[in-house]
Design an enzyme around this catalytic site. Structure first.
Site, PDB file in Angstrom:
ATOM      1  N   HIS A 250       6.515  12.804 -11.858  1.00  0.00           N
ATOM      2  CA  HIS A 250       6.384  11.750 -12.860  1.00  0.00           C
ATOM      3  C   HIS A 250       4.974  11.813 -13.451  1.00  0.00           C
ATOM      4  CE1 HIS A 250       4.098   9.682  -9.794  1.00  0.00           C
ATOM      5  NE2 HIS A 250       5.138   9.671  -8.965  1.00  0.00           N
TER       6      HIS A 250
HETATM    7  P1  TYD Z   1       6.368   7.014  -5.892  1.00  0.00           P
HETATM    8  O1  TYD Z   1       5.263   6.688  -6.808  1.00  0.00           O
HETATM    9  O2  TYD Z   1       7.660   7.485  -6.492  1.00  0.00           O
HETATM   10  O3  TYD Z   1       5.880   8.094  -4.816  1.00  0.00           O
HETATM   11  P2  TYD Z   1       5.572   9.647  -5.052  1.00  0.00           P
HETATM   12  O4  TYD Z   1       4.932   9.775  -6.389  1.00  0.00           O
HETATM   13  O5  TYD Z   1       4.645  10.027  -3.936  1.00  0.00           O
HETATM   14  O6  TYD Z   1       6.826  10.411  -4.945  1.00  0.00           O
HETATM   15  O7  TYD Z   1       6.633   5.745  -4.975  1.00  0.00           O
HETATM   16  C1  TYD Z   1       7.625   5.714  -3.958  1.00  0.00           C
HETATM   17  C2  TYD Z   1       8.015   4.265  -3.739  1.00  0.00           C
HETATM   18  O8  TYD Z   1       6.920   3.483  -3.300  1.00  0.00           O
HETATM   19  C3  TYD Z   1       8.570   3.589  -4.998  1.00  0.00           C
HETATM   20  O9  TYD Z   1       9.660   2.764  -4.601  1.00  0.00           O
HETATM   21  C4  TYD Z   1       7.437   2.706  -5.457  1.00  0.00           C
HETATM   22  C5  TYD Z   1       6.688   2.387  -4.182  1.00  0.00           C
HETATM   23  N1  TYD Z   1       5.245   2.242  -4.389  1.00  0.00           N
HETATM   24  C6  TYD Z   1       4.667   0.981  -4.340  1.00  0.00           C
HETATM   25  O10 TYD Z   1       5.337  -0.049  -4.140  1.00  0.00           O
HETATM   26  N2  TYD Z   1       3.315   0.862  -4.536  1.00  0.00           N
HETATM   27  C7  TYD Z   1       2.534   1.936  -4.773  1.00  0.00           C
HETATM   28  O11 TYD Z   1       1.301   1.791  -4.934  1.00  0.00           O
HETATM   29  C8  TYD Z   1       3.140   3.239  -4.816  1.00  0.00           C
HETATM   30  C9  TYD Z   1       2.323   4.467  -5.088  1.00  0.00           C
HETATM   31  C10 TYD Z   1       4.493   3.338  -4.626  1.00  0.00           C
END
Ligand code: TYD
Length: 136
Positions: A52
């Site tokens: 993303h």
């Molecule tokens: P995501 O940003 O998709 O993780 P990555 O980029 O490492 O794959 O986040 C995974 C999950 O965690 C998603 O449901 C959102 C949640 N999240 C939060 O609630 N707060 C945060 O600061 C982050 C980074 C993620």
């Protein structure tokens, strides 16, 4: 901001017989105010994270343990950084597509972020990301 603005930042390593210590301070080693800290751990072999872009959020990523790759894409070019030491990290400016992959067993990724978590800051679709970049 393009991938040329993403840079490896070396951190001071203060070492003695008791081990090493490195420091990250907002607006000193890294060019933003730290709003949020999170970390990735117990990532199963072969798994990818990210996939993303953030419109506003900037990041600083450190491999506190083990190793992994961070792949950055600005819609024009792609650059992959391998992180595997605790005394440097990758500065990721806002507006880049980023993926993290090739996590080693027991790796620990520390991520410092410039904004509070906001799902509206995410672009989750690559085609949408490309269009957003072209409009800027
Ligand atoms: P995501 O940003 O998709 O993780 P990555 O980029 O490492 O794959 O986040 C995974 C999950 O965690 C998603 O449901 C959102 C949640 N999240 C939060 O609630 N707060 C945060 O600061 C982050 C980074 C993620």
């Amino acid at each position: 901001m393009g991938i040329q603005d993403s840079i490896i930042i070396n951190l001071q390593k203060i070492g003695d017989r008791r081990g090493n210590l490195s420091i990250i301070e907002e607006h000193k080693q890294i060019p933003f105010e730290i709003k949020r800290v999170y970390y990735l751990y117990d990532v199963p072999g072969g798994e990818r994270r990210g996939g993303h872009a953030y419109k506003d959020n900037q990041e600083f990523i450190v491999a506190l343990s083990g190793s992994f790759d961070v792949k950055l894409d600005d819609g024009i070019g792609v650059k992959t950084f391998s992180l595997n030491r605790s005394y440097y990290g990758l500065y990721v400016p806002a507006g880049l597509w980023r993926e993290m992959e090739n996590f080693s067993t027991n790796s620990l990724a520390l991520i410092l972020s410039s904004t509070d978590y906001d799902e509206r800051d995410y672009i989750m679709n690559y085609e949408e990301f490309k269009q957003w970049r072209e409009k800027r």
